[in-house]
Write a protein that holds these residues in place. Structure first.
Motif, PDB file in Angstrom:
ATOM      1  N   ARG A   1       0.845  -1.194   0.000  1.00 50.00           N
ATOM      2  CA  ARG A   1       0.000   0.000   0.000  1.00 50.00           C
ATOM      3  C   ARG A   1       0.877   1.240   0.000  1.00 50.00           C
ATOM      4  NH1 ARG A   1      -3.023  -0.573   5.098  1.00 50.00           N
ATOM      5  NH2 ARG A   1      -1.369  -2.064   5.518  1.00 50.00           N
ATOM      6  N   PRO A   2       1.490   1.527  -1.148  1.00 50.98           N
ATOM      7  CA  PRO A   2       2.388   2.682  -1.198  1.00 50.98           C
ATOM      8  C   PRO A   2       1.610   3.982  -0.988  1.00 50.98           C
ATOM      9  CG  PRO A   2       2.038   1.773  -3.397  1.00 50.98           C
ATOM     10  CD  PRO A   2       1.385   0.843  -2.435  1.00 50.98           C
ATOM     11  N   PRO A   3       2.267   5.007  -0.432  1.00 49.48           N
ATOM     12  CA  PRO A   3       1.579   6.277  -0.196  1.00 49.48           C
ATOM     13  C   PRO A   3       1.037   6.870  -1.501  1.00 49.48           C
ATOM     14  CG  PRO A   3       3.738   6.260   0.852  1.00 49.48           C
ATOM     15  CD  PRO A   3       3.666   5.043   0.010  1.00 49.48           C
ATOM     16  N   VAL A   4      -0.070   7.578  -1.374  1.00 50.25           N
ATOM     17  CA  VAL A   4      -0.632   8.291  -2.511  1.00 50.25           C
ATOM     18  C   VAL A   4       0.268   9.499  -2.802  1.00 50.25           C
ATOM     19  CG1 VAL A   4      -2.718   9.458  -3.366  1.00 50.25           C
ATOM     20  CG2 VAL A   4      -2.910   7.577  -1.727  1.00 50.25           C
ATOM     21  N   GLY A   5       0.276   9.940  -4.029  1.00 49.69           N
ATOM     22  CA  GLY A   5       1.115  11.077  -4.395  1.00 49.69           C
ATOM     23  C   GLY A   5       2.555  10.628  -4.538  1.00 49.69           C
ATOM     24  N   CYS A   6       3.487  11.422  -4.014  1.00 45.72           N
ATOM     25  CA  CYS A   6       4.894  11.018  -4.051  1.00 45.72           C
ATOM     26  C   CYS A   6       5.114   9.927  -3.006  1.00 45.72           C
ATOM     27  CB  CYS A   6       5.797  12.212  -3.765  1.00 45.72           C
ATOM     28  SG  CYS A   6       7.527  11.738  -3.548  1.00 45.72           S
ATOM     29  N   VAL A   7       5.703   8.791  -3.403  1.00 47.66           N
ATOM     30  CA  VAL A   7       5.880   7.679  -2.457  1.00 47.66           C
ATOM     31  C   VAL A   7       6.800   8.048  -1.297  1.00 47.66           C
ATOM     32  CG1 VAL A   7       5.329   5.701  -3.929  1.00 47.66           C
ATOM     33  CG2 VAL A   7       7.643   6.685  -3.995  1.00 47.66           C
ATOM     34  N   PHE A   8       7.622   9.079  -1.469  1.00 47.19           N
ATOM     35  CA  PHE A   8       8.579   9.464  -0.431  1.00 47.19           C
ATOM     36  C   PHE A   8       7.997  10.461   0.577  1.00 47.19           C
ATOM     37  CE2 PHE A   8      12.475  11.970   0.858  1.00 47.19           C
ATOM     38  CZ  PHE A   8      12.996  10.980   1.682  1.00 47.19           C
ATOM     39  N   HIS A   9       6.794  10.982   0.321  1.00 47.33           N
ATOM     40  CA  HIS A   9       6.341  12.118   1.122  1.00 47.33           C
ATOM     41  C   HIS A   9       6.236  11.831   2.624  1.00 47.33           C
ATOM     42  CE1 HIS A   9       1.959  10.801   0.967  1.00 47.33           C
ATOM     43  NE2 HIS A   9       2.042  11.260   2.194  1.00 47.33           N
ATOM     44  N   THR A  10       5.987  10.532   2.996  1.00 47.16           N
ATOM     45  CA  THR A  10       5.832  10.227   4.426  1.00 47.16           C
ATOM     46  C   THR A  10       7.136  10.381   5.212  1.00 47.16           C
ATOM     47  OG1 THR A  10       6.176   7.888   3.952  1.00 47.16           O
ATOM     48  CG2 THR A  10       3.891   8.637   4.101  1.00 47.16           C
ATOM     49  N   ARG A  11       8.276  10.370   4.520  1.00 41.65           N
ATOM     50  CA  ARG A  11       9.549  10.526   5.227  1.00 41.65           C
ATOM     51  C   ARG A  11      10.295  11.786   4.796  1.00 41.65           C
ATOM     52  NH1 ARG A  11      12.912   5.405   4.324  1.00 41.65           N
ATOM     53  NH2 ARG A  11      13.915   5.832   6.295  1.00 41.65           N
ATOM     54  N   CYS A  12       9.667  12.549   3.928  1.00 40.24           N
ATOM     55  CA  CYS A  12      10.369  13.681   3.325  1.00 40.24           C
ATOM     56  C   CYS A  12      10.379  14.899   4.256  1.00 40.24           C
ATOM     57  CB  CYS A  12       9.704  14.049   2.007  1.00 40.24           C
ATOM     58  SG  CYS A  12      10.531  15.406   1.166  1.00 40.24           S
ATOM     59  N   PRO A  13      11.561  15.474   4.486  1.00 43.27           N
ATOM     60  CA  PRO A  13      11.618  16.644   5.376  1.00 43.27           C
ATOM     61  C   PRO A  13      11.027  17.923   4.765  1.00 43.27           C
ATOM     62  CG  PRO A  13      13.833  16.070   4.589  1.00 43.27           C
ATOM     63  CD  PRO A  13      12.904  15.014   4.069  1.00 43.27           C
ATOM     64  N   ILE A  14      10.822  17.969   3.446  1.00 49.83           N
ATOM     65  CA  ILE A  14      10.345  19.211   2.841  1.00 49.83           C
ATOM     66  C   ILE A  14       9.016  19.038   2.095  1.00 49.83           C
ATOM     67  CG2 ILE A  14      12.617  20.307   2.647  1.00 49.83           C
ATOM     68  CD1 ILE A  14      12.602  19.418  -0.344  1.00 49.83           C
ATOM     69  N   ALA A  15       8.260  17.974   2.458  1.00 44.77           N
ATOM     70  CA  ALA A  15       7.019  17.706   1.718  1.00 44.77           C
ATOM     71  C   ALA A  15       5.977  18.805   1.937  1.00 44.77           C
ATOM     72  CB  ALA A  15       6.451  16.355   2.135  1.00 44.77           C
ATOM     73  N   ILE A  16       5.197  19.093   0.896  1.00 51.38           N
ATOM     74  CA  ILE A  16       4.070  20.028   1.002  1.00 51.38           C
ATOM     75  C   ILE A  16       2.791  19.270   0.628  1.00 51.38           C
ATOM     76  CG2 ILE A  16       5.332  22.168   0.606  1.00 51.38           C
ATOM     77  CD1 ILE A  16       4.579  21.872  -2.389  1.00 51.38           C
ATOM     78  N   ASP A  17       1.658  19.925   0.692  1.00 51.32           N
ATOM     79  CA  ASP A  17       0.393  19.248   0.437  1.00 51.32           C
ATOM     80  C   ASP A  17       0.321  18.576  -0.940  1.00 51.32           C
ATOM     81  OD1 ASP A  17      -0.638  19.586   2.874  1.00 51.32           O
ATOM     82  OD2 ASP A  17      -1.902  21.331   2.396  1.00 51.32           O
ATOM     83  N   THR A  18       0.816  19.265  -1.960  1.00 50.37           N
ATOM     84  CA  THR A  18       0.812  18.693  -3.312  1.00 50.37           C
ATOM     85  C   THR A  18       1.440  17.299  -3.323  1.00 50.37           C
ATOM     86  OG1 THR A  18       1.333  20.946  -3.980  1.00 50.37           O
ATOM     87  CG2 THR A  18       1.365  19.263  -5.720  1.00 50.37           C
TER      88      THR A  18
END
Ligand SMILES: Nc1ncnc2c1ncn2[C@@H]1O[C@H](COP(=O)(O)OP(=O)(O)OP(=O)(O)O)[C@@H](O)[C@H]1O
Ligand SMILES: Nc1ncnc2c1ncn2[C@@H]1O[C@H](COP(=O)(O)OP(=O)(O)OP(=O)(O)O)[C@@H](O)[C@H]1O
Ligand SMILES: [Mg+2]
Ligand SMILES: [Mg+2]
Lengths: 345, 335
Positions: free
Chosen positions: A306-323
């Motif tokens: 069940r990979p994350p929706v959107g960018c797969v890295f966003h759950t661990r990303c230090p600079i993720a935004i809503d997009t």
């Protein structure tokens, strides 16, 4: 010395290759490899897919080394195996010298296999425990009819053993009589036996002692120069990858995050994941290591089920935004030859 | 890293020899080693492939296959009791409980026909006498601790459904299950990539500090050693050829082999070299060692004496010993 390539007969499989040095040898387009997950004891029902590799594209030029790095379980081995058709891909094309391997039947594939070899990650499971080292290395010579006589074969086996830093007298030993590192060298000798043009190196030096690692890397490099070998080099040691690769591809959870030349990746990384990877490498010097800035990633690697929706890295990303939580970032060329998939770049 | 606070001896290995009696001759895999490990201390074992690191670890666990292997001499005092004199029953009570081991090859050490959950609960039920329900919950907890994503669901998978790195983290979870006094980890993070490697090692280190668990880590990653070990034993051909604090091992190596090792690794903090500088030559044939120092055939520092006498460990600095007739700094024979 062990770092020198042995002489070879003039006509080899490589010479029949259509590709010239510097031209694209392998072109992988939108490759997907899904493994079905079943549930139920009597009646097995498919309930989901593990999206081990989920739509990745890259090319490798003849004579070049593409390094493949990324988190454990991100799909590096699966990519290597799907390229070689050891797994039949779910979707996508694998063009090897212009031929789409995914369209070939197993008989057609068998004849091509001699040009494409793999050096395995696990030096334990990949060697037949009932065969001697000489038998293992000589087997592909027999299968592909590459030795004119028994003497030819034994000579070639002795030469290959020396090439990988073992000694000819070890020919009659069984795998369990070798240490881990010695066993990995047998695997390399076996892959080299058929003079392949393209080799998937799946963590080929991870199990080796460092002094031998340097020898084997030098060996792989000199063999490459001499025979115009093309490598897909999978490794988690970023210092080793930097040393051996011309270009480097960074994967995360079945997708490619960034791909660029060696210099670009190390001097100008664009993706936050690439930056985190680089900062996590321990430096072999306690004083220098303590001074380095570290970005420690928080959170767990999500499940490929069940990979994350959107960018797969966003759950661990230090600079993720809503997009990043909604839209899959496009794989684009940020500067010539430098590809990245990130909304924030 | 500095040495840890307590100096209470946990493991004291004396004149240990483990040999293999094979058709091609006697392999002296471990041939007269002495080393100690204090409670809570992290000791790294590095060295040539085939130098006897895994055999050292297996000997401490009494897991040497016999035949062809035999522990020929020595003592292994664990909390004062000689492991080599224990009965099978006594040793089984210690193994996986007070001393846990993470092996080099995760696929062959996990049982392929049991689910991941079963492999964990087996240990918990056997050693900690947990009931089934508690063991099940603890199994998921342990998997989360070592960073297996979606642990509650994947705990019922079989080993082949996990990637190499995930299997290795399962092995670490099993090792941690019983809060051991000593964890022997043989190449525990070889199959892991750096961010997880960093996480897993932080987990091990954190547990080691919290529960005062001693660690003996076998690795060829000199970066890991630099970051995590208090002391380092360097092995070559069945012998310990240098032993020092991590700081001295890197800052002040006294054996040509150690020096060669440090020079042969590519480093991210330095410009890329066109060619690496390996230690040339092949690893020694343990059934047929040359007279004198076993490293001499590959050594660029060798003098005549090296061909005649195998150097013993000599004190070269504070808690720093090396087995070499030559001072690598001056290239002169040691007095
Ligand atoms: N035969 C299989 N059946 C089901 N799932 C699989 C199979 N092989 C691999 N997977 C899954 O695919 C994903 C990718 O695995 P893969 O072995 O390619 O990872 P990797 O990047 O090589 O990792 P590592 O660095 O740990 O070797 C993992 O989630 C793994 O569990
Ligand atoms: N069962 C066995 N039978 C015969 N010889 C053995 C056996 N197990 C190990 N050896 C030999 O003992 C020596 C030490 O092996 P060991 O596995 O300890 O090496 P190592 O230092 O762990 O190397 P690596 O870094 O490659 O894992 C090797 O020369 C090996 O060939
Ligand atoms: Mg892999
Ligand atoms: Mg070993």
């Amino acid at each position: 010395m062990t770092t020198q390539a042995p002489p070879r007969p003039a006509a080899t499989a490589r010479d029949s290759g259509k590709t010239k040095l510097g031209e694209t040898m392998l072109d992988v387009r939108n490759l997907k490899m899904y493994f079905p997950v079943h549930q139920g004891i009597v009646i097995q029902k498919k309930v989901a897919d593990v999206k081990a590799v989920d739509g990745i594209s890259f090319y490798i030029k003849k004579g070049e080394t593409l390094g493949l790095v990324g988190e454990s379980g991100c799909g590096k081995t699966t990519t290597g195996r799907a390229v070689l058709q050891l797994h039949r891909p779910t979707a996508g094309e694998v063009l090897f010298e212009g031929t789409d391997l995914t369209k070939l039947n197993s008989k057609q594939m068998r004849t091509l296999r001699r040009q494409m070899q793999i050096i395995f990650q696990d030096p334990y499971g990949s060697l037949n425990p009932r065969m001697t080292a000489g038998g293992i290395i000589g087997e592909p010579l027999v299968i592909h009819g590459l030795a004119a006589s028994k003497k030819d074969r034994l000579d070639r086996v002795a030469e290959l053993l020396t090439t990988v830093g073992l000694a000819p007298y070890m020919r009659d030993r069984y795998p369990h009589e070798f240490s881990g590192g010695q066993r990995q060298r047998i695997g390399i000798a076996r892959a080299l036996a058929v003079d392949p043009g393209f080799i998937v190196c799946d963590e080929p030096v991870s199990a080796l002692d460092v002094s031998i690692q340097a020898q084997v890397i030098n060996l792989l490099e000199s063999l490459q120069e001499k025979f115009q070998l093309t490598y897909l080099f999978i490794a988690h040691d970023l210092a080793v990858v930097r040393h051996i690769s011309d270009r480097i591809c960074v994967m995360y959870l079945g997708k490619t995050m960034e791909l660029a030349s060696r210099e670009e990746i190390y001097e100008n990384p664009l993706h936050p994941y690439t930056k985190a990877l680089l900062s996590a490498v321990p430096i072999p010097d306690p004083i220098a290591d303590a001074k380095r800035e570290r970005i420690i990633l928080t959170g767990d690697v999500p499940s490929p089920l069940r990979p994350p929706v959107g960018c797969v890295f966003h759950t661990r990303c230090p600079i993720a935004i809503d997009t990043c939580k909604q839209v899959i970032p496009e794989w684009r060329e940020a500067s010539p030859g430098h590809f990245v998939a990130c909304h924030r770049v | 890293m500095t040495t840890n606070g307590t100096d209470k001896l946990l493991l004291d290995v004396q004149d240990l020899r483990t040999h293999f009696f094979t058709q091609s001759g006697v392999v002296k895999a471990v041939d007269g080693v002495n080393w100690q490990l204090a409670e809570g201390e992290t000791l790294a074992l590095v060295g040539e492939s085939g130098s006897g690191k895994s055999v050292s670890a297996l000997t401490v666990m009494r897991l040497i296959p016999s035949p062809p292997g035999k522990i020929v001499s020595g003592k292994i005092l664990f909390q004062g009791h000689d492991i080599l004199q224990m009965s099978q029953k006594e040793i089984r009570a210690i193994r996986g409980n007070k001393i846990a081991m993470v092996f080099q090859e995760p696929m062959t050490s996990l049982n392929p026909v049991l689910t991941i959950r079963r492999q964990l609960t087996e240990t918990l039920e056997l050693h900690l006498k947990m009931n089934k329900k508690a063991a099940k919950d603890r199994a998921v907890e342990l998997l989360l601790m070592v960073g297996i994503p979606d642990a509650a669901r994947r705990v019922d998978d079989y080993p082949h459904q996990f990637s190499g790195g995930m299997r290795q983290r399962v092995m670490i979870a099993i090792a941690l299950a019983c809060d051991p006094k000593l964890i022997i980890a043989d190449e525990p993070t070889t199959a892991l990539d750096v961010t997880i490697q960093a996480q897993v090692l932080e987990v091990i280190k954190d547990l080691s500090e919290r529960f005062n668990t001693a660690i003996m880590i076998i690795t060829h990653n000199l970066g890991i050693v630099a970051r995590f070990a208090h002391r380092v034993n360097v092995m070559y051909a069945g012998h310990i050829i240098e032993t020092a604090s991590a700081k001295d091992t890197y800052g002040n190596p006294a054996h040509p082999y150690t020096l060669g090792l440090l020079q042969s690794v590519p480093r991210l903090d330095e410009p890329r070299k066109s060619r690496l500088v390996p230690i040339e030559g092949s690893p020694p044939d343990l059934t047929n060692l040359p007279k004198g120092c076993p490293f001499r055939p590959r050594c660029t520092f060798a003098i005549d004496r090296c061909a005649e006498e195998n150097p013993p460990l000599m004190l070269v600095g504070e808690k720093h010993w090396a087995a070499c007739w030559v001072d690598v700094k001056t290239r002169r024979p040691r007095p």
